[in-house]
Design an enzyme around this catalytic site. Structure first.
Site, PDB file in Angstrom:
ATOM      1  N   THR A  41       0.839  -1.207   0.000  1.00  0.00           N
ATOM      2  CA  THR A  41       0.000   0.000   0.000  1.00  0.00           C
ATOM      3  C   THR A  41       0.873   1.256   0.000  1.00  0.00           C
ATOM      4  OG1 THR A  41      -1.796  -1.121   1.131  1.00  0.00           O
ATOM      5  CG2 THR A  41      -1.721   1.269   1.379  1.00  0.00           C
ATOM      6  N   HIS A  44       2.015   1.907  -3.452  1.00  0.00           N
ATOM      7  CA  HIS A  44       0.957   2.521  -4.266  1.00  0.00           C
ATOM      8  C   HIS A  44       0.835   4.014  -3.949  1.00  0.00           C
ATOM      9  CE1 HIS A  44      -0.518  -1.054  -6.191  1.00  0.00           C
ATOM     10  NE2 HIS A  44      -0.738  -1.673  -5.040  1.00  0.00           N
ATOM     11  N   ARG A 200      11.794 -14.286  -3.862  1.00  0.00           N
ATOM     12  CA  ARG A 200      10.673 -14.493  -2.945  1.00  0.00           C
ATOM     13  C   ARG A 200      10.282 -15.967  -2.865  1.00  0.00           C
ATOM     14  NH1 ARG A 200       6.436  -9.694  -3.818  1.00  0.00           N
ATOM     15  NH2 ARG A 200       5.977 -10.837  -5.725  1.00  0.00           N
TER      16      ARG A 200
HETATM   17 ZN   LIG Z   1      -0.103  -2.932   4.986  1.00  0.00          ZN
END
Ligand SMILES: [Zn+2]
Ligand SMILES: [Zn+2]
Length: 334
Positions: A41, A44, A200
């Site tokens: 987030t 973003h 990852r």
């Molecule tokens: Zn978060």
């Protein structure tokens, strides 16, 4: 004090000195932040992708919604205790709050989104947003709680994973957290898939998940209709229709990625195969203490999700690491 802030509704972040916060109300506490994770987030928000316009009126605002620390000022009940902060501040006044309490609020303010968060040495938050952390749990593990509640909630939304063949698409912190909670939930088999995701997927194997597939690395392809429960944690809309083809008859697809545009589904197949598609987002308040207990139960396993630790002054490097997908969780240490 140094703070990582969003100052204008356009791409970019600044790392600069701001005045240290006090506590304006007697229901708030002042936290000395010891660890704060960088989240997708936050990327973003940094890149200013669509969906965060409501932040504009709160700018300048300090980011950071995944943090833990020690209460330095405020109510004696919390003083000198280590806490992790639930970032969702509810209004206490709306119809949802009145009907269903904190889980029902429709007028939330996110700490680190629309009010100052934890990418700074000090943060002032409502005392009711503090969750106590057991003695032995250090700050960086406690700071994993928020993303792990997202993962645990996704697993809960699947109904049950016990005895099921589970596929996780997207080996980021949420996807790997989903795998950990699906395993705790008794999944019979777990596969984790990514695309050009060597670092990852290596972390997934280090966590003990041997069956990893990289779509671009010549790994064995995923079996069509081969999974009872699939978690979509990539945020890539095109992955949704691929996921549907991998889903068995009667299977459940849980969408927990944030998608920038609509996805397409074969509705006839969905009807004939009686597939379910469910969304999963914020965990109810009660899930927080369950997740703290899970992390306390397997601390060194959860710690493997933290790939980098950086001082606050190097936060912007942390954002670059996250973008390159070589990092799992970057933990800032203000
Ligand atoms: Zn978060
Ligand atoms: Zn409310």
């Amino acid at each position: 004090m140094l703070a990582i802030r969003k100052v204008a509704p356009e791409p970019g972040l600044v790392c600069h000195d701001v005045e240290a916060p006090g506590i304006d109300r007697n229901d708030e506490v002042l936290i000395r932040v010891e660890a704060a994770g960088i989240c997708g987030t936050d990327l973003h928000i940094a890149d200013w992708t669509a969906g965060y316009e409501a932040m504009a009126s709160a700018m300048p605002v300090t980011l950071g919604h995944e943090f833990a620390g020690t209460v330095e000022r405020g109510s004696p009940e919390w003083l000198r205790r280590r806490v992790v902060v639930r970032p969702s501040v509810t209004c206490g006044r709306c119809e949802g709050c009145r009907q269903c309490g904190e889980d029902g609020c429709t007028a939330r303010t996110g700490i680190g989104i629309r009010r100052d968060g934890g990418f700074a040495r000090l943060a002032s938050v409502p005392a009711r947003n503090c969750v106590a952390v057991p003695e032995g749990l250090d700050a960086e593990l406690a700071a994993l709680t928020e993303p792990m509640t997202v993962a645990a909630q996704a697993v809960a939304r699947a109904g049950t994973v016990e005895g099921k063949r589970v596929l996780v698409l997207g080996p980021g912190p949420i996807g790997l957290g989903v795998a950990l909670f699906a395993e705790r939930g008794g999944a019979a088999a777990l596969t984790i898939a990514g695309r050009d995701d060597a670092a990852r997927l290596a972390c997934a194997r280090a966590l003990g998940f041997a069956d990893t597939r990289d779509a671009l690395a010549g790994d064995e392809p995923l079996a069509p209709a081969g999974f009872d429960v699939i978690f979509e944690a990539t945020g890539v809309p095109e992955v949704a229709s691929t996921a549907q083809r991998l889903l068995a008859s009667g299977g459940t697809l849980v969408i927990c990625g944030i998608h920038a545009k609509p996805a397409s589904f074969d509705l006839t197949a969905m009807v004939r195969l009686e597939q379910s598609v469910v969304g999963s987002y914020r965990a109810p308040v009660a899930r927080w203490s369950e997740v703290v207990a899970a992390i306390t139960d397997e601390p060194e396993r959860f710690r493997k999700l933290i790939s980098h630790r950086l001082p606050l002054s190097k936060a912007l490097e942390g954002f670059a690491l996250m973008r390159s997908r070589t990092a799992i969780k970057v933990m800032l240490q203000p």
